[in-house]
Every structure is written in C-alpha cells, then in structure tokens.
Scaffold this motif. Structure first.
Motif, PDB file in Angstrom:
ATOM      1  N   UNK A   1      -8.551   6.200   1.552  1.00  0.00           N
ATOM      2  CA  UNK A   1      -9.401   5.095   1.100  1.00  0.00           C
ATOM      3  C   UNK A   1      -8.844   4.446  -0.154  1.00  0.00           C
ATOM      4  N   UNK A   2      -8.306   5.281  -1.050  1.00  0.00           N
ATOM      5  CA  UNK A   2      -7.717   4.754  -2.281  1.00  0.00           C
ATOM      6  C   UNK A   2      -6.580   3.812  -1.984  1.00  0.00           C
ATOM      7  N   UNK A   3      -5.699   4.238  -1.071  1.00  0.00           N
ATOM      8  CA  UNK A   3      -4.556   3.394  -0.736  1.00  0.00           C
ATOM      9  C   UNK A   3      -5.037   2.090  -0.111  1.00  0.00           C
ATOM     10  N   UNK A   4      -6.048   2.186   0.735  1.00  0.00           N
ATOM     11  CA  UNK A   4      -6.573   0.963   1.351  1.00  0.00           C
ATOM     12  C   UNK A   4      -7.166   0.041   0.290  1.00  0.00           C
ATOM     13  N   UNK A   5      -7.834   0.627  -0.696  1.00  0.00           N
ATOM     14  CA  UNK A   5      -8.357  -0.182  -1.798  1.00  0.00           C
ATOM     15  C   UNK A   5      -7.222  -0.883  -2.543  1.00  0.00           C
ATOM     16  N   UNK A   6      -6.142  -0.134  -2.767  1.00  0.00           N
ATOM     17  CA  UNK A   6      -4.994  -0.743  -3.446  1.00  0.00           C
ATOM     18  C   UNK A   6      -4.473  -1.911  -2.627  1.00  0.00           C
ATOM     19  N   UNK A   7      -4.408  -1.717  -1.325  1.00  0.00           N
ATOM     20  CA  UNK A   7      -3.916  -2.792  -0.457  1.00  0.00           C
ATOM     21  C   UNK A   7      -4.786  -4.040  -0.615  1.00  0.00           C
ATOM     22  N   UNK A   8      -6.091  -3.838  -0.649  1.00  0.00           N
ATOM     23  CA  UNK A   8      -6.994  -5.000  -0.791  1.00  0.00           C
ATOM     24  C   UNK A   8      -6.799  -5.674  -2.153  1.00  0.00           C
ATOM     25  N   UNK A   9      -6.663  -4.841  -3.191  1.00  0.00           N
ATOM     26  CA  UNK A   9      -6.454  -5.406  -4.533  1.00  0.00           C
ATOM     27  C   UNK A   9      -5.209  -6.260  -4.579  1.00  0.00           C
ATOM     28  N   UNK A  10      -4.157  -5.739  -3.979  1.00  0.00           N
ATOM     29  CA  UNK A  10      -2.880  -6.445  -4.009  1.00  0.00           C
ATOM     30  C   UNK A  10      -2.991  -7.759  -3.239  1.00  0.00           C
ATOM     31  N   UNK A  11      -3.656  -7.692  -2.087  1.00  0.00           N
ATOM     32  CA  UNK A  11      -3.845  -8.915  -1.311  1.00  0.00           C
ATOM     33  C   UNK A  11      -4.610  -9.957  -2.124  1.00  0.00           C
ATOM     34  N   UNK A  12      -5.645  -9.495  -2.835  1.00  0.00           N
ATOM     35  CA  UNK A  12      -6.458 -10.433  -3.606  1.00  0.00           C
ATOM     36  C   UNK A  12      -5.679 -11.080  -4.740  1.00  0.00           C
ATOM     37  N   UNK A  13      -4.563 -10.458  -5.118  1.00  0.00           N
ATOM     38  CA  UNK A  13      -3.691 -11.099  -6.121  1.00  0.00           C
ATOM     39  C   UNK A  13      -2.805 -12.161  -5.498  1.00  0.00           C
ATOM     40  N   UNK A  14      -2.910 -12.333  -4.179  1.00  0.00           N
ATOM     41  CA  UNK A  14      -2.113 -13.363  -3.521  1.00  0.00           C
ATOM     42  C   UNK A  14      -0.795 -12.866  -2.963  1.00  0.00           C
ATOM     43  N   UNK A  15      -0.658 -11.529  -2.887  1.00  0.00           N
ATOM     44  CA  UNK A  15       0.574 -10.966  -2.361  1.00  0.00           C
ATOM     45  C   UNK A  15       0.397 -10.680  -0.872  1.00  0.00           C
ATOM     46  N   UNK A  16       1.454 -10.868  -0.114  1.00  0.00           N
ATOM     47  CA  UNK A  16       1.401 -10.569   1.317  1.00  0.00           C
ATOM     48  C   UNK A  16       1.654  -9.084   1.527  1.00  0.00           C
ATOM     49  N   UNK A  17       0.797  -8.442   2.333  1.00  0.00           N
ATOM     50  CA  UNK A  17       0.974  -7.013   2.591  1.00  0.00           C
ATOM     51  C   UNK A  17       1.216  -6.802   4.077  1.00  0.00           C
ATOM     52  N   UNK A  18       2.286  -6.060   4.391  1.00  0.00           N
ATOM     53  CA  UNK A  18       2.562  -5.717   5.779  1.00  0.00           C
ATOM     54  C   UNK A  18       2.413  -4.206   5.910  1.00  0.00           C
ATOM     55  N   UNK A  19       1.509  -3.799   6.793  1.00  0.00           N
ATOM     56  CA  UNK A  19       1.166  -2.390   6.899  1.00  0.00           C
ATOM     57  C   UNK A  19       1.539  -1.874   8.277  1.00  0.00           C
ATOM     58  N   UNK A  20       2.247  -0.753   8.284  1.00  0.00           N
ATOM     59  CA  UNK A  20       2.462  -0.064   9.555  1.00  0.00           C
ATOM     60  C   UNK A  20       1.526   1.130   9.571  1.00  0.00           C
TER      61      UNK A  20
END
Ligand SMILES: Nc1ncnc2c1ncn2[C@@H]1O[C@H](COP(=O)(O)OP(=O)(O)O)[C@@H](O)[C@H]1O
Ligand SMILES: [Mg+2]
Lengths: 254, 347
Positions: free
Chosen positions: A185-204
């Motif tokens: 869950x923590x990692x997923x939260x980090x992913x959301x935070x990063x996305x909200x900064x306008x960064x593109x996230x590609x997740x496998x």
C-alpha cells in the motif's frame, strides 16, 4: 487525452534467436499511471529495459515529448528525467539507505575538500531523511547497510531512489512483488504522489486488483506485441486476463 | 559524523543514529582490535620487560610498514571483490627498475654516492613501474573481464620474471647512501623511524580516500553490487582500473621503501608478501566478497601476524607456531564474515 510524454513505436528486440519484442508500441502521458501487463515472458522487462536505456532495441523508435531520442545507456535516460526501478534489486546491499539514494549522484563538500572528492555525508543524510519521510518510507535506522533491512524496506528504498530523481518518467518493474500488504500500500501511495506531481509512471505488475486500483490506463503485452489497451475505470479483471491469455484481441491495439 | 546534533527534531518515524557503542560492536574491526590488544597484554604479562622496549616496538613497526603500504592498496582491491596477487613481485620489479636507473645515472654505474636529484628520479621510476603493472592488471580485469585471481597470478609471475631478466637473476646491491640513511634507517623526532612515518602518511591518506571521498564510496558500491553501480551511472570499468592502478603505485612505493631499508633489491624475499597483505586485510574485517572493509581494520590486521611473531620470540614459543596461529585467526575471521552475511541474506 493530452499528447503522450513518452512514446515507443514498433520496438523489436532479439536475444539471439529469441524474439523478446516483435513490434511493441506504447505510450504514457505526464501525470498518468499506466500499467503494463502480460504473461511471463511476454517481454515486459525487456520493453522497460529498452525504454530506460538498459538495452537497445534492434529497430523501432522512442519519442520523448514528441522528439525522437536515442537511449544508449541508463545514464542518458536519467539525464532526460527517466528513472527505473529494476525487477532484480538494483541496490548496493552493503551501503546505507542514504548512500543508496545518492548513489551516482553524491553531494560533495564545498571548497577545496569537495574539489578533492570529499563527500558531504551529513547533507546527504539530512536530505535522505527528508525524502524518506516525505515518501512515507519507514526505516528503523539510517545507519545500517540496506542488506540488513527487510526485502520490503530495501525495495522501498529502490522505489524512493527512482522517484526522487525522476523529472519525467518512472518505470517500475514489479516493485511490489516482494512486499507485504502494508508495504505494498505504501508503494502504491508513493506512485499516486508521484503521479500527482505530474510525472508519468509505468508500472509492471501481476497483481490485477493492484493494477486496477492504481492505474489510469492499462496496456497489455503478449508475445512481444501490444494486444490491448484499456482505461482502468472502464475495464474488468476478466477483460485484462482475457487480453493477457489471447482470448480477447483488440484489432487496433498494435 | 556529528550531524545529528544540529538537525531539527526528528519525527517519530524517522530513524535516529544508533549509538556509537552499538555500531562498533557489530563491526568486525572492533573484535579484531580486541584480539590484538589481548595478544599484546598476554605477551606483556608473560614477559613485561621485553615487550615494550623501544627496540622491539621500532623493529616491529619498521618491518610492518612496507607490508602496510601494500595492504592499504590491497584493501581497496578486496573491497571491489577483487584480489591482487602481484603486489610482492611488483614491489621487487619496481625496486629493480628504480635501482638500475639510479645506477645508470651515476658515474661508474654505482649510485652509492648519488644525490637527491638521482634519488627523486629513482622514486618516480619505482612509482611508474608499479603504476604500469597496476594499469595492466586493471585493464585485464575490468576491460577484458578476466578474473582478477588469474590476471594477478599471471603478473605475479611475470613481474618477478621481468625483474630477474633485467638484473640477470642477481640482486642489485648499490643503493644511494643518502637514501638508505634517511628513508631507510633514519628517524625523526628522536625515535620515530622515517619509514614508519611514510607508511603512516600513506595509511592516513588511504583511510581518508576510502572513508570520505566519492572514490571510496564507488569502491564500496562496485564491490557491493556491480550491476547496481553500473545502472546508477558509475563508470565501473574506469573505477576498477583506477583501483588496480592505485594498488600498483603503492606496490611501487613499497619497492622503493624496501630498497632504502635493505639496500638491495631483495629478489627472493617477497614471494609471500601478497598472501601476508591479503591476510592482514581480511583479518582487519574487510570482506573477500566485497563491499565491506576499512583501512583502520587493515592496520590492526597487518599487526596481528607481526605481534604474534615478536610475541612468540619473547615468550620463547617456537616461531614455527606463528603461521599456524595466524592461519587459525584468519579462518576464524572469514568464518565470522560469512556467518554475518548468511544472517543478513536470510532476512
Ligand atoms: N538477457 C536475455 N537473454 C536471452 N533471452 C532473454 C533475455 N532477457 C529476456 N529474454 C527472453 O525474452 C523474453 C521476454 O522476457 P522478459 O522481457 O523478461 O518477459 P517478462 O518480463 O514479460 O516476463 C523471454 O522469452 C525471455 O526468456
Ligand atoms: Mg519481467
């Protein structure tokens, strides 16, 4: 949809006689989480390696912000703002978390000592602590080698390292595979935070509920080719599995 | 580091620095230091008069300083998870080229009366000779990707062979007096041998380089996970070449020190220097698997065999026990290191 930030067109990659990628295409926009899914051996890791400079495709083109780029090494990719969390843990287990966070980007002291190569360890520690706490990475100690941390904590450090330095795109190859529920869950939260900064996230990821919960879009690879693309809000587990196994084919996806 | 004091109060979930006591207790270096102190204490208790005499201290230090210079370089190599078996031969080769050049520059081919100009050239020749072998080792290991054990086993034989070719197999025995009486047998501040001061300076610089600089940090990173280091953009190949180069240069310096001290090229006396240096480094807590180690540890590790040797003489134990005792401590040290790794990797 805004114009894609990173785009791959018809990438082909051979390993000897193995055709890992057979004309794979892909795109991701700024501030978007796209999951790349597919069966084992579909070519996901190879694809990410090509897009992050760790491998070079035999043919095809990669565009960043609409301009064609040649990612001849991970260093080139990083200079363009593209960071990667590799599937095989890419940390130095004998170094502490701060040293890993700053690996390859060490801060030097000011003045003569810095010119001689002396590191500003205190400043790196301070910033590492701030970044870890911003990203919700909990470590009992900043002083132990990260090999002494649990697998999940190690992975959190690897994730933190890539998102701290990324300015455009972050690739994550199964970042949650080794994690427990809470850390996942923590990692997923980090992913959301990063996305909200306008960064593109590609997740496998192989975890479909996770994919559906965190992604904006999903792209499906099969036998080295893109076979389907979905909006996460409009698809279902059945559809994703169907696309992965070849039961469902979208004609316009490739 | 004292950084924690100045920092703003930490939040509950942010880690604090572990107390120094705990950090030291987990370090191999602490244990081996205790072993060294215990050895000295035991020998001193058995024969209080002999151990602490100035002469004993001086000779132990002098005899160890050349080895220490080799071991400082070896520490860097082993932390990269490499090995350098060639140091003793490179030492001999560098001493030979240095002595031959100093002789060639002197009237009648005898450098005994040579001045500081010639001696300086001799020093440079020794350093460059060491650098050349180090560079060769580094290129074969890092660029050609040949295992360091094989590369340096090759240069171990080749450097000695090359030295013997240059001298026709016999030692060069003409060394500038000015060199022998200053660096070789001279002292400063009344009692401190100059050779020891030079070794101490090399060690201090080595400790600084390894412990506080980017070069040192990369040395650990390469040894800890070469792939990770490469992916973060560290020029791993270049770094490895530099590490072997550094070790070669230090072996060259050790050759010059040895020449000054013994006044001859000591062709046959260095065939086990490599193993002694490796033993010292590993005793000092540096891991043969790479990624872990320190110069301080190496200093302690290098003195353990020396102290055992002297101690056995002092208390009248047959000195042939010394290598056996060293072997036991060495195997125990490596065993501890492996146990530590296993404990860690099973998390
Ligand atoms: N370095 C390599 N050498 C040879 N074959 C490889 C290599 N990397 C991947 N492959 C092959 O390429 C195909 C795709 O692998 P990969 O990209 O790892 O798939 P995924 O990550 O989707 O499971 C597989 O058949 C795999 O065996
Ligand atoms: Mg994979």
């Amino acid at each position: 949809m805004s114009s894609p930030l990173l785009q791959a067109r018809s990438l082909v990659k051979h390993y000897g006689s193995v055709e890992a990628l057979r004309g794979a295409s892909f795109e991701v926009s700024a501030g978007e989480v796209v999951s790349l899914i597919g069966d084992n051996g579909a070519g996901k890791s190879t694809f990410i390696k090509c897009l992050s400079g760790a491998e070079q495709p035999d043919s095809g083109e990669i565009l960043l912000g609409g301009e064609q780029v040649r990612l001849d090494s991970p260093t080139t990719a990083r200079a363009l703002g593209i960071e990667t969390v590799y599937q095989d843990l890419a940390v130095a287990p004998d170094l502490d978390p701060a040293a890993n966070l700053f690996l390859g980007r060490e801060l030097k002291r000011r003045g003569l000592l810095g010119a001689l190569g002396m590191l500003d360890k205190a400043e790196m520690r301070r910033r590492a602590r701030a970044e870890f706490s911003r990203l919700g990475v909990n470590l009992q100690s900043l002083d132990v080698p990260i090999g002494a941390l649990s697998g999940g904590q190690r992975q959190s450090v690897a994730v933190a390292r890539s998102v701290v330095w990324a300015s455009k795109v972050v690739f994550m190859d199964e970042p949650t595979a080794a994690l427990g529920v809470v850390q996942r869950e923590r990692v997923l939260d980090v992913i959301r935070k990063v996305r909200d900064q306008g960064i593109a996230v590609v997740l496998i990821s192989h975890n479909m509920p996770e994919v559906l919960s965190v992604s904006d879009r999903v792209e499906v690879l099969r036998l080295g080719r893109r076979v389907a693309r979905f909006k996460a809000a409009e698809t279902s587990l059945e559809e994703l599995v169907g696309a992965m196994t070849g039961a469902l084919v979208q004609e316009d996806a490739a | 580091m004292t950084s924690t004091v100045a920092e703003k109060p930490t939040e509950d979930d942010t880690p604090r620095r572990r107390p120094l006591r705990l950090r030291l207790a987990s370090a191999n270096t602490l244990w081996i230091s205790l072993v060294l102190l215990a050895l000295i204490a035991v020998f001193a208790a058995i024969n209080p008069g002999a151990v602490l005499t100035l002469f004993n201290l001086q000779t132990t230090l002098i005899e160890t300083s050349v080895l220490l210079v080799l071991a400082v370089g070896m520490t860097f190599v082993i932390i990269t998870s490499g090995i350098d078996l060639s140091v003793g031969s490179v030492l001999v080769f560098s001493g030979i080229t240095s002595a031959l050049v100093m002789n060639a520059m002197s009237p009648g081919g005898d450098s005994t009366g040579a001045g500081w100009g010639v001696i300086t050239v001799g020093l440079l020749v020794a350093l460059v000779s060491g650098a050349a072998w180090g560079l060769l080792n580094g290129i074969l290991v890092a660029k050609a990707k040949i295992p360091p054990l094989i590369v340096t086993l090759g240069s171990f034989g080749a450097a000695l062979g090359a030295g013997e070719l240059l001298t026709g197999g016999s030692d060069v025995r003409t060394v500038p007096d000015a060199l022998a009486t200053t660096l070789g047998s001279g002292t400063s501040f009344g009692v401190v041998p100059n050779l020891v001061i030079l070794a101490a300076v090399v060690t201090a610089v080595g400790a600084w380089l390894l412990g506080t600089t980017k070069f040192g940090r990369y040395t650990y990173a390469v040894g800890s996970n070469e792939v990770a280091a490469r992916r973060t953009g560290i020029a791993v190949t270049r770094h490895l070449v530099l590490v072997y180069l550094l070790t070669g240069v230090l072996a060259g310096l050790a050759g010059f020190m040895s020449l000054a001290y013994f006044r001859t090229t000591t062709l046959t006396s260095h065939s086990t220097d490599n193993l002694n240096a490796i033993a010292g480094v590993v005793l000092g807590g540096t891991s043969l698997f790479g990624g872990v180690g320190s110069i301080i540890g190496t200093v302690v590790g290098v003195f353990i065999p020396a102290v055992l040797q002297k101690g056995f003489v002092i208390i009248g134990v047959n000195v042939y026990w010394q290598p056996i005792a060293v072997a036991i401590v060495l195997v125990a040290a490596v065993w501890f290191d492996q146990a530590r790794r296993r404990a860690r990797n099973s998390r």
